[in-house]
Write a protein that holds these residues in place. Structure first.
Motif, PDB file in Angstrom:
ATOM      1  N   TYR A  30      20.742 -13.487  -8.723  1.00 40.58           N
ATOM      2  CA  TYR A  30      21.540 -14.098 -10.130  1.00 40.58           C
ATOM      3  C   TYR A  30      20.512 -14.944 -10.568  1.00 40.58           C
ATOM      4  O   TYR A  30      20.300 -14.956 -11.657  1.00 40.58           O
ATOM      5  CB  TYR A  30      22.578 -14.758  -9.599  1.00 40.58           C
ATOM      6  N   TYR A  31      19.920 -15.748  -9.602  1.00 39.85           N
ATOM      7  CA  TYR A  31      19.000 -17.078 -10.293  1.00 39.85           C
ATOM      8  C   TYR A  31      17.521 -16.665 -10.557  1.00 39.85           C
ATOM      9  O   TYR A  31      16.697 -17.375 -10.936  1.00 39.85           O
ATOM     10  CB  TYR A  31      18.971 -18.177  -9.451  1.00 39.85           C
ATOM     11  N   TYR A  32      17.152 -15.225 -10.172  1.00 42.52           N
ATOM     12  CA  TYR A  32      15.742 -15.021 -10.320  1.00 42.52           C
ATOM     13  C   TYR A  32      15.391 -13.880 -11.314  1.00 42.52           C
ATOM     14  O   TYR A  32      16.276 -13.031 -11.504  1.00 42.52           O
ATOM     15  CB  TYR A  32      15.273 -14.540  -9.074  1.00 42.52           C
ATOM     16  N   ALA A  33      14.060 -13.751 -12.019  1.00 43.03           N
ATOM     17  CA  ALA A  33      13.753 -12.569 -12.666  1.00 43.03           C
ATOM     18  C   ALA A  33      13.142 -11.817 -11.778  1.00 43.03           C
ATOM     19  O   ALA A  33      12.816 -12.051 -10.579  1.00 43.03           O
ATOM     20  CB  ALA A  33      12.629 -13.382 -13.596  1.00 43.03           C
ATOM     21  N   ILE A  34      13.362 -10.595 -11.915  1.00 42.50           N
ATOM     22  CA  ILE A  34      13.065  -9.492 -11.240  1.00 42.50           C
ATOM     23  C   ILE A  34      11.980  -8.483 -11.845  1.00 42.50           C
ATOM     24  O   ILE A  34      12.256  -8.326 -13.119  1.00 42.50           O
ATOM     25  CB  ILE A  34      14.225  -8.421 -10.865  1.00 42.50           C
ATOM     26  N   GLY A  35      11.055  -8.143 -11.145  1.00 43.33           N
ATOM     27  CA  GLY A  35       9.989  -7.361 -11.652  1.00 43.33           C
ATOM     28  C   GLY A  35       9.881  -5.853 -11.175  1.00 43.33           C
ATOM     29  O   GLY A  35      10.373  -5.936  -9.783  1.00 43.33           O
ATOM     30  N   TRP A  36       9.411  -5.136 -11.618  1.00 44.76           N
ATOM     31  CA  TRP A  36       8.731  -3.930 -10.929  1.00 44.76           C
ATOM     32  C   TRP A  36       7.284  -3.678 -10.991  1.00 44.76           C
ATOM     33  O   TRP A  36       6.740  -3.827 -12.123  1.00 44.76           O
ATOM     34  CB  TRP A  36       9.750  -2.600 -11.725  1.00 44.76           C
ATOM     35  N   VAL A  48       4.977  -3.148 -14.224  1.00 49.93           N
ATOM     36  CA  VAL A  48       5.582  -2.315 -15.091  1.00 49.93           C
ATOM     37  C   VAL A  48       6.548  -3.023 -15.990  1.00 49.93           C
ATOM     38  O   VAL A  48       6.681  -2.556 -17.060  1.00 49.93           O
ATOM     39  CB  VAL A  48       6.305  -1.138 -14.281  1.00 49.93           C
ATOM     40  N   SER A  49       7.482  -3.673 -15.253  1.00 45.31           N
ATOM     41  CA  SER A  49       8.540  -4.147 -16.034  1.00 45.31           C
ATOM     42  C   SER A  49       9.092  -5.467 -15.514  1.00 45.31           C
ATOM     43  O   SER A  49       8.941  -5.732 -14.270  1.00 45.31           O
ATOM     44  CB  SER A  49       9.591  -3.125 -16.414  1.00 45.31           C
ATOM     45  N   CYS A  50       9.969  -6.124 -16.239  1.00 43.10           N
ATOM     46  CA  CYS A  50      10.599  -7.430 -15.807  1.00 43.10           C
ATOM     47  C   CYS A  50      11.848  -7.842 -16.509  1.00 43.10           C
ATOM     48  O   CYS A  50      11.830  -7.330 -17.636  1.00 43.10           O
ATOM     49  CB  CYS A  50       9.612  -8.969 -16.007  1.00 43.10           C
ATOM     50  N   ILE A  51      12.940  -8.412 -15.772  1.00 40.79           N
ATOM     51  CA  ILE A  51      14.081  -8.738 -16.691  1.00 40.79           C
ATOM     52  C   ILE A  51      14.236 -10.210 -16.291  1.00 40.79           C
ATOM     53  O   ILE A  51      14.389 -10.530 -14.860  1.00 40.79           O
ATOM     54  CB  ILE A  51      14.951  -7.894 -16.245  1.00 40.79           C
ATOM     55  N   ASP A  52      14.704 -10.978 -17.110  1.00 39.98           N
ATOM     56  CA  ASP A  52      15.181 -12.394 -16.894  1.00 39.98           C
ATOM     57  C   ASP A  52      16.530 -12.371 -16.224  1.00 39.98           C
ATOM     58  O   ASP A  52      17.156 -11.543 -15.910  1.00 39.98           O
ATOM     59  CB  ASP A  52      15.075 -13.254 -17.940  1.00 39.98           C
ATOM     60  N   THR A  53      17.109 -13.402 -15.810  1.00 36.94           N
ATOM     61  CA  THR A  53      18.145 -13.751 -15.006  1.00 36.94           C
ATOM     62  C   THR A  53      19.400 -13.424 -15.824  1.00 36.94           C
ATOM     63  O   THR A  53      20.303 -12.759 -15.336  1.00 36.94           O
ATOM     64  CB  THR A  53      18.565 -15.285 -14.611  1.00 36.94           C
ATOM     65  N   LEU A  54      19.580 -13.563 -17.011  1.00 37.02           N
ATOM     66  CA  LEU A  54      20.631 -13.201 -17.878  1.00 37.02           C
ATOM     67  C   LEU A  54      20.589 -11.658 -18.277  1.00 37.02           C
ATOM     68  O   LEU A  54      21.623 -11.296 -18.853  1.00 37.02           O
ATOM     69  CB  LEU A  54      20.748 -14.029 -19.098  1.00 37.02           C
ATOM     70  N   GLY A  55      19.541 -10.966 -18.125  1.00 34.78           N
ATOM     71  CA  GLY A  55      19.358  -9.761 -18.738  1.00 34.78           C
ATOM     72  C   GLY A  55      18.941  -9.409 -19.949  1.00 34.78           C
ATOM     73  O   GLY A  55      19.080  -8.513 -20.553  1.00 34.78           O
ATOM     74  N   ARG A 101      11.781 -18.126 -10.474  1.00 34.36           N
ATOM     75  CA  ARG A 101      12.022 -18.656 -11.908  1.00 34.36           C
ATOM     76  C   ARG A 101      12.908 -17.731 -12.541  1.00 34.36           C
ATOM     77  O   ARG A 101      13.278 -16.461 -12.081  1.00 34.36           O
ATOM     78  CB  ARG A 101      10.814 -18.835 -12.454  1.00 34.36           C
ATOM     79  N   ASN A 102      13.364 -18.108 -13.617  1.00 33.15           N
ATOM     80  CA  ASN A 102      14.503 -17.251 -14.475  1.00 33.15           C
ATOM     81  C   ASN A 102      13.983 -16.355 -15.509  1.00 33.15           C
ATOM     82  O   ASN A 102      14.718 -15.849 -16.463  1.00 33.15           O
ATOM     83  CB  ASN A 102      15.567 -18.228 -15.146  1.00 33.15           C
ATOM     84  N   HIS A 103      12.511 -16.640 -16.027  1.00 31.18           N
ATOM     85  CA  HIS A 103      11.787 -15.843 -17.087  1.00 31.18           C
ATOM     86  C   HIS A 103      11.081 -15.036 -16.669  1.00 31.18           C
ATOM     87  O   HIS A 103      10.525 -15.205 -15.346  1.00 31.18           O
ATOM     88  CB  HIS A 103      11.464 -16.839 -18.222  1.00 31.18           C
ATOM     89  N   CYS A 104      10.403 -14.147 -17.421  1.00 38.02           N
ATOM     90  CA  CYS A 104       9.376 -12.982 -17.148  1.00 38.02           C
ATOM     91  C   CYS A 104       7.938 -13.399 -17.712  1.00 38.02           C
ATOM     92  O   CYS A 104       7.136 -12.518 -17.877  1.00 38.02           O
ATOM     93  CB  CYS A 104       9.694 -11.949 -17.574  1.00 38.02           C
ATOM     94  N   LEU A 105       7.849 -14.761 -17.995  1.00 31.00           N
ATOM     95  CA  LEU A 105       6.387 -15.209 -18.512  1.00 31.00           C
ATOM     96  C   LEU A 105       5.371 -14.395 -17.646  1.00 31.00           C
ATOM     97  O   LEU A 105       5.322 -14.746 -16.441  1.00 31.00           O
ATOM     98  CB  LEU A 105       6.145 -16.481 -18.825  1.00 31.00           C
ATOM     99  N   ARG A 106       4.045 -13.813 -18.346  1.00 26.98           N
ATOM    100  CA  ARG A 106       2.960 -13.323 -17.411  1.00 26.98           C
ATOM    101  C   ARG A 106       3.756 -12.603 -16.082  1.00 26.98           C
ATOM    102  O   ARG A 106       3.185 -12.523 -15.058  1.00 26.98           O
ATOM    103  CB  ARG A 106       2.145 -14.708 -16.783  1.00 26.98           C
ATOM    104  N   PHE A 107       4.661 -11.579 -16.503  1.00 27.81           N
ATOM    105  CA  PHE A 107       5.137 -10.840 -15.547  1.00 27.81           C
ATOM    106  C   PHE A 107       4.291 -10.048 -14.694  1.00 27.81           C
ATOM    107  O   PHE A 107       4.659  -9.497 -13.739  1.00 27.81           O
ATOM    108  CB  PHE A 107       6.283 -10.118 -15.737  1.00 27.81           C
ATOM    109  N   GLN A 108       3.022  -9.527 -15.290  1.00 27.29           N
ATOM    110  CA  GLN A 108       2.265  -8.683 -14.726  1.00 27.29           C
ATOM    111  C   GLN A 108       1.354  -9.317 -13.731  1.00 27.29           C
ATOM    112  O   GLN A 108       0.379  -8.402 -13.113  1.00 27.29           O
ATOM    113  CB  GLN A 108       1.549  -7.994 -15.824  1.00 27.29           C
TER     114      GLN A 108
END
Length: 126
Positions: A30-36, A48-55, A101-108
């Motif tokens: 719940y508290y984390y941004a998730i990447g693929w 490939v992709s990322c989503i923040d904590t709130l979606g 962290r809760n956001h996807c900044l620089r997710f790659q």
């Protein structure tokens, strides 16, 4: 210790669809941004992709924009990657990664993710 597990990979024909799932044990996502990410032998791993904590914040690589959709169900502690109109160049091992962290900044950038799954193979072939 957070342990990440991917599932849903397999063999699909070009133009087909797959849905990958990412779950975790040891902690809530719940508290984390998730990447693929994905990786082909001999090449660097690609974000490939990322989503923040709130979606609400979602990012995509140009190569999958318009074909892949990331989503999350925090009640199930699961993040999904919906892959449509698959192409042969989508063939790779797909990894789920968790960022502290809760956001996807620089997710790659791989270094921004602390926990990784073992990967699931996606093969697009006729």
């Amino acid at each position: 210790q957070l342990q990440v597990v991917e599932s849903g990979g397999g063999l699909v024909q070009p133009g087909g669809s797959l849905r990958l799932s990412c779950t975790a044990s040891g902690s809530t996502l719940y508290y984390y941004a998730i990447g693929w990410f994905r990786q082909v032998p001999g090449k660097e791993r690609e974000g490939v992709s990322c989503i923040d904590t709130l979606g609400s914040g979602k990012d995509y690589a140009d190569s999958v924009q318009g074909r892949f959709t990331i989503s999350r169900d925090n009640t199930k502690n699961t993040v999904y990657l919906h892959m449509n109109n698959l192409k042969s160049e989508d063939t790779a091992v797909y990894y789920c990664a968790v960022a502290p962290r809760n956001h996807c900044l620089r997710f790659q950038e791989e270094a921004r993710f602390d926990w990784w799954g073992q990967g699931t193979q996606v093969t697009v072939s006729s």
